[in-house]
Design an enzyme around this catalytic site. Structure first.
Site, PDB file in Angstrom:
ATOM      1  N   GLU A  85      33.629 109.411  85.697  1.00 47.43           N
ATOM      2  CA  GLU A  85      34.883 108.639  85.737  1.00 47.43           C
ATOM      3  C   GLU A  85      34.864 107.644  86.896  1.00 47.43           C
ATOM      4  O   GLU A  85      34.731 108.047  88.060  1.00 47.43           O
ATOM      5  CB  GLU A  85      36.081 109.593  85.879  1.00 47.43           C
ATOM      6  CG  GLU A  85      37.421 108.890  85.826  1.00 47.43           C
ATOM      7  CD  GLU A  85      38.604 109.869  85.835  1.00 47.43           C
ATOM      8  OE1 GLU A  85      38.442 111.020  85.394  1.00 47.43           O
ATOM      9  OE2 GLU A  85      39.680 109.457  86.296  1.00 47.43           O
ATOM     10  N   LYS A 262      45.058 117.991  87.788  1.00 53.13           N
ATOM     11  CA  LYS A 262      43.874 117.309  87.242  1.00 53.13           C
ATOM     12  C   LYS A 262      43.330 116.338  88.293  1.00 53.13           C
ATOM     13  O   LYS A 262      42.121 116.252  88.517  1.00 53.13           O
ATOM     14  CB  LYS A 262      44.239 116.588  85.943  1.00 53.13           C
ATOM     15  CG  LYS A 262      43.063 116.085  85.119  1.00 53.13           C
ATOM     16  CD  LYS A 262      42.477 114.762  85.548  1.00 53.13           C
ATOM     17  CE  LYS A 262      41.351 114.297  84.628  1.00 53.13           C
ATOM     18  NZ  LYS A 262      40.726 113.043  85.070  1.00 53.13           N
ATOM     19  N   ASP A 278      29.574 126.862  89.405  1.00 54.89           N
ATOM     20  CA  ASP A 278      30.121 127.176  88.087  1.00 54.89           C
ATOM     21  C   ASP A 278      31.540 126.593  88.016  1.00 54.89           C
ATOM     22  O   ASP A 278      32.523 127.255  88.364  1.00 54.89           O
ATOM     23  CB  ASP A 278      30.139 128.704  87.900  1.00 54.89           C
ATOM     24  CG  ASP A 278      30.625 129.111  86.528  1.00 54.89           C
ATOM     25  OD1 ASP A 278      31.252 128.290  85.835  1.00 54.89           O
ATOM     26  OD2 ASP A 278      30.391 130.278  86.159  1.00 54.89           O
ATOM     27  N   HIS A 375      42.176 101.142  88.417  1.00 58.25           N
ATOM     28  CA  HIS A 375      41.373 101.810  87.390  1.00 58.25           C
ATOM     29  C   HIS A 375      40.714 100.794  86.471  1.00 58.25           C
ATOM     30  O   HIS A 375      39.539 100.863  86.182  1.00 58.25           O
ATOM     31  CB  HIS A 375      42.299 102.703  86.555  1.00 58.25           C
ATOM     32  CG  HIS A 375      41.970 104.150  86.688  1.00 58.25           C
ATOM     33  ND1 HIS A 375      42.487 105.109  85.859  1.00 58.25           N
ATOM     34  CD2 HIS A 375      41.172 104.818  87.538  1.00 58.25           C
ATOM     35  CE1 HIS A 375      42.029 106.286  86.207  1.00 58.25           C
ATOM     36  NE2 HIS A 375      41.235 106.139  87.226  1.00 58.25           N
TER      37      HIS A 375
END
Ligand code: MEV
Length: 424
Positions: A85, A262, A278, A375
């Protein structure tokens, strides 16, 4: 990293990949193998991949970048991040630069205590069985230790036991063994303990043995980090107030808390992937912890204080500096050398700091100009690279002349990166 090496590297974003590597080499953090691995473009030999999982047909690459400006518990840290991203690495670097003006991140991690679960069904009298299990605590811990002698020799082992009656009516009971696992993530050790003690648990309690497995909600292995950031660094008191309001929004609303978290996990996961952790276990534990009160809550909060903000985060974080892919993956070994954490606990504090930095960067953008402008500039850069970069083929190459059309966008994108990175 030695105390006098800085995680601020001037003009890093402007350099070509080779120059960036040379700058890293000059810091003396990487051994020859790690340098050679990075200089060759990273990756994983297919033969190694074939030993790591099943039915291998190729490997699957991600960009590996470095987040700069991090100072964690008075130590400068370079943070490797593997992520697709755009803006995640620039945003974390930018927030870390603001936080370091107030001294950087500070934090602490609990001792590396993992949770083994042994499930029993059809236990005739769960309360009486729970009492007998608690009375047998010493012999159950000893049985667990006997299954992991090398970890016990290294100072780890079974530390505590807890019995939880899940349903007296159905006779469902679970025994938790809390196991100290040193600098490993510890899943294998804990599963070994769970399987080893289960027969004794059953002999004491009666009933039928069910699952014997770790819990990824490792509540006794939590990390806490905090950061202070001044109004001036953020771009003014209004932005700081906006961030505090955004934090309150997340505390009041699980829909917003999910997106807030998030943004926090954007940075933490990217670093965790680079460092061979992990990340599925980390994600599962983080979100379960976020909802432990009965309502899904933000993992981090930002509170207004005179002249700035204080950010705090807490979550379970089971990470390791030994074992797992740290043994086989050259890129993971290089990433561990870069981050320089001497223990799993130190690594956990760094990872949580990266999460808090990502969260701050996202809230700052949302509380001011919004997320889309920055962005989209970075997305354009990616698009421009796709049509003009060395990776383009006939399927992605623009019709003739279109490359020129993208040139101004590339220039704009590069300015966007400079802004986002805050002149690192
Ligand atoms: C995008 O990857 C992450 C954000 O949505 C996080 C947030 O809203 O806090 C910007």
């Amino acid at each position: 990293m030695s105390q006098n090496v800085s995680s601020r590297i001037s003009g890093f974003y402007k350099r070509c990949v080779e120059d960036r590597l040379r700058a890293i080499q000059a810091l003396g953090l990487l051994d020859e193998d790690a340098l050679a691995h990075l200089a060759s473009g990273g990756g994983l030999p297919t033969a190694v991949a074939d030993r790591m999982c099943e039915n291998v047909i190729a490997t699957h690459a991600l960009p590996l970048g470095l987040a700069l400006n991090f100072r964690v518990n008075q130590r400068d840290v370079l943070v490797p991040m593997a992520v697709e991203e755009p803006s995640v690495i620039a945003a974390a670097s930018n927030a870390a630069r603001m936080v370091r003006l107030s001294g950087g991140f500070s934090g602490e991690a609990d001792p590396p205590i993992m949770t083994a679960q042994v499930q029993l069904d059809d236990v005739p009298d769960t309360e009486a069985a729970a009492g007998r299990l608690e009375a047998a605590r010493a012999s159950l811990l000893a049985a667990g230790d006997a299954a992991i002698p090398r970890m016990v020799a290294r100072g780890g082992g079974c530390r505590d036991l807890e019995v939880r009656v899940l349903s007296a009516e159905l006779g469902v009971l679970v025994v938790h063994l809390y196991v100290e696992v040193g600098d490993a993530m510890g899943a294998n050790l804990v599963d070994t303990v769970a399987e080893a003690v289960a027969p004794l648990v059953q002999r004491i309690a009666g009933g039928t043995i069910g699952l014997r497995i770790l819990s990824n909600l490792s509540v006794r292995r939590r990390v806490r980090v905090t950061a202070t950031v001044g109004d001036d660094a953020l771009g003014g008191a209004d932005v700081a107030s906006g961030i505090a309001r955004a934090s309150r929004f997340a505390e009041l609303d699980p829909y917003r808390a999910t997106t807030h978290n998030k943004g926090f996990m954007n940075g933490l996961d990217a670093a965790a992937v680079a460092l061979g952790q992990d990340f599925r276990a980390i994600e599962a534990g983080a979100h379960a912890y976020a909802s432990l009160s009965g309502r899904y809550r933000p993992l981090s909060t930002w509170e207004r204080v005179p002249g700035g903000l204080v950010g705090r985060a807490e979550l379970p974080l089971a990470v390791g500096t030994v074992g797992g892919s740290t043994e086989v993956h050259a890129g993971v070994r290089a990433a561990l050398q870069l981050v320089g954490a001497k223990s799993a606990r130190e690594l956990a504090v760094v990872l949580a700091s990266v999460g808090l930095a990502s969260n701050l960067a996202a809230l700052r953008a949302l509380a001011s100009e919004g997320i889309q402008r920055g962005h989209m500039r970075l997305h354009e850069r990616k698009r421009a690279l796709a049509v003009t970069g060395t990776g383009s083929d006939e399927a992605t190459a623009p019709p003739s002349g279109e490359g020129k059309r993208f040139a101004p966008e590339r220039a704009e994108a590069s300015r966007a990166v400079q802004q986002a990175e805050g002149g690192t």
